[in-house]
Design a protein around this motif. Structure first.
Motif, mmCIF file in Angstrom:
data_model
loop_
_atom_site.group_PDB
_atom_site.id
_atom_site.type_symbol
_atom_site.label_atom_id
_atom_site.label_comp_id
_atom_site.label_asym_id
_atom_site.label_seq_id
_atom_site.Cartn_x
_atom_site.Cartn_y
_atom_site.Cartn_z
ATOM 1 N N SER A 35 10.170 52.789 24.067
ATOM 2 C CA SER A 35 10.773 53.549 22.976
ATOM 3 C C SER A 35 11.164 52.610 21.847
ATOM 4 N N GLY A 36 11.266 53.164 20.651
ATOM 5 C CA GLY A 36 11.678 52.354 19.512
ATOM 6 C C GLY A 36 13.067 51.768 19.713
ATOM 7 N N ARG A 37 13.938 52.539 20.386
ATOM 8 C CA ARG A 37 15.305 52.064 20.638
ATOM 9 C C ARG A 37 15.297 50.854 21.565
ATOM 10 N N ASP A 38 14.566 50.961 22.685
ATOM 11 C CA ASP A 38 14.520 49.841 23.626
ATOM 12 C C ASP A 38 13.845 48.625 23.011
ATOM 13 N N LEU A 39 12.793 48.862 22.248
ATOM 14 C CA LEU A 39 12.103 47.757 21.587
ATOM 15 C C LEU A 39 13.033 47.066 20.597
ATOM 16 N N GLY A 40 13.769 47.871 19.832
ATOM 17 C CA GLY A 40 14.675 47.299 18.845
ATOM 18 C C GLY A 40 15.784 46.481 19.471
ATOM 19 N N PHE A 41 16.375 47.003 20.559
ATOM 20 C CA PHE A 41 17.449 46.264 21.218
ATOM 21 C C PHE A 41 16.926 45.020 21.917
ATOM 22 N N ALA A 42 15.691 45.071 22.411
ATOM 23 C CA ALA A 42 15.106 43.875 23.024
ATOM 24 C C ALA A 42 14.903 42.788 21.971
ATOM 25 N N VAL A 43 14.500 43.183 20.771
ATOM 26 C CA VAL A 43 14.348 42.219 19.676
ATOM 27 C C VAL A 43 15.698 41.619 19.301
ATOM 28 N N VAL A 44 16.728 42.478 19.208
ATOM 29 C CA VAL A 44 18.076 41.982 18.910
ATOM 30 C C VAL A 44 18.532 41.002 19.990
ATOM 31 N N ALA A 45 18.237 41.325 21.253
ATOM 32 C CA ALA A 45 18.587 40.420 22.350
ATOM 33 C C ALA A 45 17.879 39.076 22.189
ATOM 34 N N GLY A 46 16.622 39.111 21.732
ATOM 35 C CA GLY A 46 15.881 37.876 21.514
ATOM 36 C C GLY A 46 16.479 37.032 20.399
ATOM 37 N N VAL A 47 16.905 37.668 19.318
ATOM 38 C CA VAL A 47 17.546 36.939 18.219
ATOM 39 C C VAL A 47 18.871 36.338 18.687
ATOM 40 N N ALA A 48 19.638 37.113 19.467
ATOM 41 C CA ALA A 48 20.904 36.592 20.006
ATOM 42 C C ALA A 48 20.653 35.389 20.902
ATOM 43 N N LEU A 49 19.604 35.462 21.709
ATOM 44 C CA LEU A 49 19.264 34.334 22.585
ATOM 45 C C LEU A 49 18.872 33.113 21.765
ATOM 46 N N ALA A 50 18.182 33.322 20.647
ATOM 47 C CA ALA A 50 17.797 32.206 19.777
ATOM 48 C C ALA A 50 19.038 31.521 19.199
ATOM 49 N N VAL A 51 20.000 32.311 18.742
ATOM 50 C CA VAL A 51 21.236 31.734 18.208
ATOM 51 C C VAL A 51 21.980 30.987 19.316
ATOM 52 N N HIS A 52 21.981 31.558 20.502
ATOM 53 C CA HIS A 52 22.610 30.895 21.649
ATOM 54 C C HIS A 52 22.001 29.521 21.894
ATOM 55 N N PHE A 53 20.675 29.471 21.967
ATOM 56 C CA PHE A 53 20.005 28.197 22.231
ATOM 57 C C PHE A 53 20.266 27.189 21.112
ATOM 58 N N ALA A 54 20.118 27.642 19.870
ATOM 59 C CA ALA A 54 20.287 26.727 18.743
ATOM 60 C C ALA A 54 21.701 26.149 18.715
ATOM 61 N N ALA A 55 22.697 27.016 18.913
ATOM 62 C CA ALA A 55 24.089 26.558 18.870
ATOM 63 C C ALA A 55 24.412 25.661 20.055
ATOM 64 N N TRP A 56 23.984 26.078 21.244
ATOM 65 C CA TRP A 56 24.333 25.303 22.430
ATOM 66 C C TRP A 56 23.616 23.949 22.479
ATOM 67 N N PHE A 57 22.303 23.945 22.188
ATOM 68 C CA PHE A 57 21.567 22.684 22.199
ATOM 69 C C PHE A 57 22.192 21.691 21.219
ATOM 70 N N GLU A 58 22.571 22.184 20.033
ATOM 71 C CA GLU A 58 23.169 21.295 19.039
ATOM 72 C C GLU A 58 24.540 20.802 19.510
ATOM 73 N N SER A 59 25.275 21.655 20.223
ATOM 74 C CA SER A 59 26.602 21.243 20.692
ATOM 75 C C SER A 59 26.522 20.048 21.630
ATOM 76 N N LEU A 60 25.422 19.924 22.369
ATOM 77 C CA LEU A 60 25.262 18.815 23.308
ATOM 78 C C LEU A 60 25.130 17.469 22.602
ATOM 79 N N ASN A 61 24.869 17.499 21.291
ATOM 80 C CA ASN A 61 24.810 16.262 20.516
ATOM 81 C C ASN A 61 26.189 15.806 20.044
ATOM 82 N N HIS A 62 27.208 16.637 20.246
ATOM 83 C CA HIS A 62 28.525 16.340 19.695
ATOM 84 C C HIS A 62 29.650 16.310 20.733
#
Length: 298
Positions: free
Chosen positions: A66-93
């Motif tokens: 469904s468009g709803r499930d597809l949309g929320f899965a995409v949002v989940a993917g963007v949230a996961l990207a922010v998670h990785f970017a923020a966390w990986f960078e935190s390990l440098n500090h």
């Protein structure tokens, strides 16, 4: 053959996934590539592993999304990207113990979101388990694993790790909701694709090179994909169909314990007494939460 025929329970699978995820911080520390590049290739290679299975075995289910499930899965993917970017960078500090622990404060946000969005209310015993685990996580963070005293740099790293906690909570909640209706491989393929595309844009925006890395880095990227990616996050997404989001998020707090132990042997980051005690308290909180769930299910 069914999972039950192999005697693989959701809790056992979750424990295995947490162990696999514990290797992530070590692999990130070994890598000299920019944080966003490492995150991008981790997710890209993970997608390359799961997508063929999804396209070969679940093509019809893709068409029925469904468009709803597809949309929320995409949002989940963007949230996961922010998670990785923020966390990986935190390990440098900041230290491995502090970074991995702070990013795992996510049970607080998961519990709130589960009650407000999913209707999964947390009883008193589970709240006690969450509180115990969070106290242990805080103790591990204050321990600092032998790093220098708190500075502006470490505070920045800690703040990035906390951002990673908030975004991964959104990712867990989306997974718990959508996985009740969508099979594992179609779901993770959409999520990982959205995540990889987001990280691809981030790498370009930061001006990093996409390909000029030595063989050692490519092997580390592949290790991140196979270990924490396939055996970590993908297994967790399977578990989310069978276990409440709060149980999954609290058990995930075992990751800093595993990562701290690995850091001791592989990075020579010696945890102090506070960190060790905090790790034991985290495990106690996980035990209380999971035992409470087993009691309710019996």
């Amino acid at each position: 053959m069914k999972a039950s025929d192999l005697e693989v329970t959701p809790l056992a699978a979750l424990a295995f996934a947490v162990f696999a995820a514990s290797t992530s911080a070590i692999l990130v520390r070994w890598s000299t590539a920019p944080s966003s590049v490492a995150a991008f290739y981790r997710v890209l290679f993970t997608t390359a592993i799961v997508a063929p299975i999804a396209l070969m075995r679940y093509r019809e289910e893709f068409a029925r999304l469904s468009g709803r499930d597809l949309g929320f899965a995409v949002v989940a993917g963007v949230a996961l990207a922010v998670h990785f970017a923020a966390w990986f960078e935190s390990l440098n500090h900041t230290s491995v113990a502090a970074s991995v622990t702070l990013v795992q404060t996510q049970p607080i946000f998961v519990a709130l979101g589960a009650a407000l969005v999913l209707g999964e209310y947390v009883n008193r015993e589970a709240v006690i388990g969450i509180a115990i685990a969070i106290v242990g996580a805080a103790a591990m963070s204050f321990g600092g694993a032998g790093e220098a005293p708190v500075s502006d740099a470490t505070m920045y790293g800690n703040a990035l790790a906390l951002l990673g906690a908030i975004t991964v909570a959104g990712y867990v909640l989306a997974g718990r909701s959508i996985r009740q209706r969508v099979s594992l491989f179609p779901y993770v393929t959409v999520v990982y694709t959205a995540c990889a595309l987001t990280l691809f844009v981030l790498v370009g925006a930061q001006g990093h090179d996409y390909v000029a890395y030595p063989t050692r880095e490519w092997l580390l990227f592949l290790g991140m994909a196979v270990g924490p990616g396939v055996f970590g996050h993908t297994v967790v997404n399977w578990v989310l169909k069978h276990l409440e989001s709060v149980v999954v998020s609290v058990t995930w707090l075992g990751e800093p314990v595993g990562a701290t132990l690995l850091a001791l042997f592989l990075l020579a980051e010696v945890p102090d007494a506070v960190t060790v005690v905090g790790g034991c308290v985290v495990l106690a909180g996980i035990y209380v939460t999971t035992i409470e769930r087993e009691r309710r299910q019996s």
